[in-house]
Design a protein around this motif. Structure first.
Motif, PDB file in Angstrom:
ATOM      1  N   ARG A  81      12.471  -5.775 -13.552  1.00  0.00           N
ATOM      2  CA  ARG A  81      11.927  -4.602 -13.728  1.00  0.00           C
ATOM      3  C   ARG A  81       9.993  -4.260 -13.942  1.00  0.00           C
ATOM      4  O   ARG A  81      10.076  -3.558 -13.217  1.00  0.00           O
ATOM      5  CB  ARG A  81      12.428  -3.223 -14.878  1.00  0.00           C
ATOM      6  N   ALA A  82       9.594  -5.174 -14.831  1.00  0.00           N
ATOM      7  CA  ALA A  82       8.166  -4.793 -14.599  1.00  0.00           C
ATOM      8  C   ALA A  82       7.188  -5.188 -13.050  1.00  0.00           C
ATOM      9  O   ALA A  82       6.313  -3.979 -13.227  1.00  0.00           O
ATOM     10  CB  ALA A  82       7.590  -5.682 -15.398  1.00  0.00           C
ATOM     11  N   THR A  83       8.330  -5.777 -12.787  1.00  0.00           N
ATOM     12  CA  THR A  83       7.320  -6.344 -11.619  1.00  0.00           C
ATOM     13  C   THR A  83       7.694  -5.336 -10.379  1.00  0.00           C
ATOM     14  O   THR A  83       6.878  -4.992  -8.959  1.00  0.00           O
ATOM     15  CB  THR A  83       8.307  -7.626 -11.124  1.00  0.00           C
ATOM     16  N   GLU A  84       8.615  -4.762 -10.823  1.00  0.00           N
ATOM     17  CA  GLU A  84       9.232  -3.368  -8.918  1.00  0.00           C
ATOM     18  C   GLU A  84       8.675  -2.192  -9.861  1.00  0.00           C
ATOM     19  O   GLU A  84       7.729  -1.598  -9.077  1.00  0.00           O
ATOM     20  CB  GLU A  84      10.343  -2.948  -9.432  1.00  0.00           C
ATOM     21  N   LEU A  85       7.711  -2.253 -11.111  1.00  0.00           N
ATOM     22  CA  LEU A  85       7.130  -1.005 -11.526  1.00  0.00           C
ATOM     23  C   LEU A  85       5.653  -1.474 -10.626  1.00  0.00           C
ATOM     24  O   LEU A  85       4.920  -0.305  -9.821  1.00  0.00           O
ATOM     25  CB  LEU A  85       6.831  -0.699 -12.210  1.00  0.00           C
ATOM     26  N   GLU A  86       5.317  -2.646 -10.678  1.00  0.00           N
ATOM     27  CA  GLU A  86       4.134  -2.897 -10.520  1.00  0.00           C
ATOM     28  C   GLU A  86       4.034  -2.588  -8.727  1.00  0.00           C
ATOM     29  O   GLU A  86       2.735  -2.757  -8.213  1.00  0.00           O
ATOM     30  CB  GLU A  86       4.089  -4.458 -11.204  1.00  0.00           C
ATOM     31  N   ALA A  87       5.073  -3.429  -8.269  1.00  0.00           N
ATOM     32  CA  ALA A  87       5.182  -3.112  -6.980  1.00  0.00           C
ATOM     33  C   ALA A  87       4.889  -1.883  -6.819  1.00  0.00           C
ATOM     34  O   ALA A  87       4.160  -1.121  -5.100  1.00  0.00           O
ATOM     35  CB  ALA A  87       6.048  -3.841  -6.430  1.00  0.00           C
ATOM     36  N   SER A  88       5.760  -1.028  -6.900  1.00  0.00           N
ATOM     37  CA  SER A  88       5.767   0.536  -6.748  1.00  0.00           C
ATOM     38  C   SER A  88       3.906   0.913  -6.621  1.00  0.00           C
ATOM     39  O   SER A  88       3.736   1.900  -5.837  1.00  0.00           O
ATOM     40  CB  SER A  88       6.753   0.814  -7.382  1.00  0.00           C
ATOM     41  N   LEU A  89       3.751   0.554  -7.887  1.00  0.00           N
ATOM     42  CA  LEU A  89       2.463   0.906  -8.186  1.00  0.00           C
ATOM     43  C   LEU A  89       0.936   0.322  -7.431  1.00  0.00           C
ATOM     44  O   LEU A  89       0.354   1.474  -6.941  1.00  0.00           O
ATOM     45  CB  LEU A  89       1.991   0.028 -10.142  1.00  0.00           C
ATOM     46  N   ALA A  90       1.498  -1.175  -6.872  1.00  0.00           N
ATOM     47  CA  ALA A  90       0.675  -1.145  -5.820  1.00  0.00           C
ATOM     48  C   ALA A  90       0.697  -0.572  -4.607  1.00  0.00           C
ATOM     49  O   ALA A  90      -0.480  -0.258  -3.739  1.00  0.00           O
ATOM     50  CB  ALA A  90       0.811  -2.355  -6.030  1.00  0.00           C
ATOM     51  N   LEU A  91       2.022  -0.492  -3.962  1.00  0.00           N
ATOM     52  CA  LEU A  91       2.236   0.060  -3.075  1.00  0.00           C
ATOM     53  C   LEU A  91       1.518   2.072  -3.871  1.00  0.00           C
ATOM     54  O   LEU A  91       0.672   2.488  -2.378  1.00  0.00           O
ATOM     55  CB  LEU A  91       3.732   0.326  -2.513  1.00  0.00           C
ATOM     56  N   GLU A  92       1.704   2.317  -4.151  1.00  0.00           N
ATOM     57  CA  GLU A  92       0.997   3.665  -4.735  1.00  0.00           C
ATOM     58  C   GLU A  92      -0.586   3.725  -3.608  1.00  0.00           C
ATOM     59  O   GLU A  92      -1.050   4.688  -3.682  1.00  0.00           O
ATOM     60  CB  GLU A  92       1.810   4.728  -5.662  1.00  0.00           C
ATOM     61  N   ARG A  93      -1.231   2.741  -4.927  1.00  0.00           N
ATOM     62  CA  ARG A  93      -2.701   2.463  -5.526  1.00  0.00           C
ATOM     63  C   ARG A  93      -2.770   2.341  -3.132  1.00  0.00           C
ATOM     64  O   ARG A  93      -3.462   2.765  -2.768  1.00  0.00           O
ATOM     65  CB  ARG A  93      -2.935   1.277  -5.447  1.00  0.00           C
ATOM     66  N   GLN A  94      -1.763   1.273  -2.687  1.00  0.00           N
ATOM     67  CA  GLN A  94      -2.341   0.402  -1.488  1.00  0.00           C
ATOM     68  C   GLN A  94      -2.395   2.118  -0.546  1.00  0.00           C
ATOM     69  O   GLN A  94      -2.968   3.026  -0.031  1.00  0.00           O
ATOM     70  CB  GLN A  94      -1.593  -0.236  -0.979  1.00  0.00           C
ATOM     71  N   SER A  95      -1.114   3.218  -0.664  1.00  0.00           N
ATOM     72  CA  SER A  95      -1.524   4.742  -0.178  1.00  0.00           C
ATOM     73  C   SER A  95      -1.465   5.789  -0.551  1.00  0.00           C
ATOM     74  O   SER A  95      -2.881   6.115   0.604  1.00  0.00           O
ATOM     75  CB  SER A  95       0.735   5.178  -0.488  1.00  0.00           C
ATOM     76  N   LYS A  96      -2.539   5.618  -1.468  1.00  0.00           N
ATOM     77  CA  LYS A  96      -3.833   6.794  -1.807  1.00  0.00           C
ATOM     78  C   LYS A  96      -4.759   6.318  -1.445  1.00  0.00           C
ATOM     79  O   LYS A  96      -5.791   7.330  -0.872  1.00  0.00           O
ATOM     80  CB  LYS A  96      -3.547   6.352  -3.558  1.00  0.00           C
ATOM     81  N   GLU A  97      -5.417   4.736  -1.130  1.00  0.00           N
ATOM     82  CA  GLU A  97      -6.042   3.738  -0.442  1.00  0.00           C
ATOM     83  C   GLU A  97      -6.633   4.528   0.360  1.00  0.00           C
ATOM     84  O   GLU A  97      -7.268   5.149   1.187  1.00  0.00           O
ATOM     85  CB  GLU A  97      -6.340   2.775  -0.758  1.00  0.00           C
ATOM     86  N   GLN A  98      -4.888   4.668   1.432  1.00  0.00           N
ATOM     87  CA  GLN A  98      -4.638   4.805   2.803  1.00  0.00           C
ATOM     88  C   GLN A  98      -5.586   6.047   2.598  1.00  0.00           C
ATOM     89  O   GLN A  98      -5.951   6.313   3.427  1.00  0.00           O
ATOM     90  CB  GLN A  98      -3.875   4.413   3.598  1.00  0.00           C
ATOM     91  N   SER A  99      -5.026   7.259   2.187  1.00  0.00           N
ATOM     92  CA  SER A  99      -5.237   8.996   2.462  1.00  0.00           C
ATOM     93  C   SER A  99      -6.528   9.130   2.334  1.00  0.00           C
ATOM     94  O   SER A  99      -6.768   9.640   2.881  1.00  0.00           O
ATOM     95  CB  SER A  99      -4.328   9.440   1.275  1.00  0.00           C
ATOM     96  N   GLU A 100      -6.795   8.053   0.951  1.00  0.00           N
ATOM     97  CA  GLU A 100      -8.557   8.773   1.111  1.00  0.00           C
ATOM     98  C   GLU A 100      -9.061   8.069   1.984  1.00  0.00           C
ATOM     99  O   GLU A 100     -10.077   8.725   2.555  1.00  0.00           O
ATOM    100  CB  GLU A 100      -8.718   7.439  -0.268  1.00  0.00           C
ATOM    101  N   GLU A 101      -8.660   6.791   3.227  1.00  0.00           N
ATOM    102  CA  GLU A 101      -9.588   6.667   3.702  1.00  0.00           C
ATOM    103  C   GLU A 101      -9.479   7.617   4.854  1.00  0.00           C
ATOM    104  O   GLU A 101     -10.442   7.935   5.176  1.00  0.00           O
ATOM    105  CB  GLU A 101      -9.224   4.738   4.531  1.00  0.00           C
ATOM    106  N   GLU A 102      -8.364   8.234   5.326  1.00  0.00           N
ATOM    107  CA  GLU A 102      -8.035   9.052   5.973  1.00  0.00           C
ATOM    108  C   GLU A 102      -8.710  10.107   5.717  1.00  0.00           C
ATOM    109  O   GLU A 102      -9.332  10.814   6.546  1.00  0.00           O
ATOM    110  CB  GLU A 102      -6.424   9.171   5.697  1.00  0.00           C
ATOM    111  N   LEU A 103      -8.788  10.360   4.275  1.00  0.00           N
ATOM    112  CA  LEU A 103      -9.294  12.187   4.073  1.00  0.00           C
ATOM    113  C   LEU A 103     -10.866  11.864   4.322  1.00  0.00           C
ATOM    114  O   LEU A 103     -11.583  12.967   5.037  1.00  0.00           O
ATOM    115  CB  LEU A 103      -9.910  12.095   2.311  1.00  0.00           C
ATOM    116  N   GLU A 104     -11.535  11.038   4.665  1.00  0.00           N
ATOM    117  CA  GLU A 104     -12.846  10.541   4.699  1.00  0.00           C
ATOM    118  C   GLU A 104     -13.186  10.283   6.043  1.00  0.00           C
ATOM    119  O   GLU A 104     -14.300  10.842   6.393  1.00  0.00           O
ATOM    120  CB  GLU A 104     -13.545   8.838   3.935  1.00  0.00           C
ATOM    121  N   VAL A 105     -11.996   9.793   6.546  1.00  0.00           N
ATOM    122  CA  VAL A 105     -12.052  10.230   8.548  1.00  0.00           C
ATOM    123  C   VAL A 105     -12.340  11.401   8.665  1.00  0.00           C
ATOM    124  O   VAL A 105     -12.980  12.437   9.094  1.00  0.00           O
ATOM    125  CB  VAL A 105     -10.512   8.746   9.111  1.00  0.00           C
TER     126      VAL A 105
END
Length: 117
Positions: free
Chosen positions: A1-25
């Motif tokens: 369960r913890a790994t799922e949360l970590e994976a989900s958290l990692a996806l959200e961070r990646q999504s957030k970073e991608q959104s921030e990059e898109e926002l900068e563009v």
């Protein structure tokens, strides 16, 4: 369960970073568009100034044209007056010629009659 949360958290961070990059563009594009808008506004202002200057020149030309037309009207008026006076003078001259011719005829008649007497 913890790994799922970590994976989900990692996806959200990646999504957030991608959104921030898109926002900068998008911010970069927005800045570029704002610069282009400022450039176009400057060109519009230059165009408006050129139009205003051209209108001023046109107004000056219209004023000059009106002055020339007024002067031309005055020249035409003076020319007509001159022609009228010239015609009057010509008429007077012709009357004087006729009077001289009549006086000459009368003088010749008087000389002829005197020579007969």
């Amino acid at each position: 369960r913890a790994t799922e949360l970590e994976a989900s958290l990692a996806l959200e961070r990646q999504s957030k970073e991608q959104s921030e990059e898109e926002l900068e563009v998008l911010r970069g594009k927005n800045l570029a568009e704002e610069a282009r808008v400022a450039e176009l506004e400057a060109q519009v202002k230059e165009g408006e100034e050129a139009i205003a200057e051209a209108k001023g020149q046109l107004l000056q030309e219209e004023i000059a044209k009106a002055k020339l037309n007024k002067q031309l009207d005055e020249v035409v008026k003076l020319q007509k007056e001159f022609q009228s006076r010239a015609a009057e003078a010509e008429s007077w001259l012709e009357q004087e010629r006729q009077a001289i011719a009549e006086a000459k005829d009368e003088l010749e008649e008087a000389v002829r009659l005197r020579s007969i007497l």
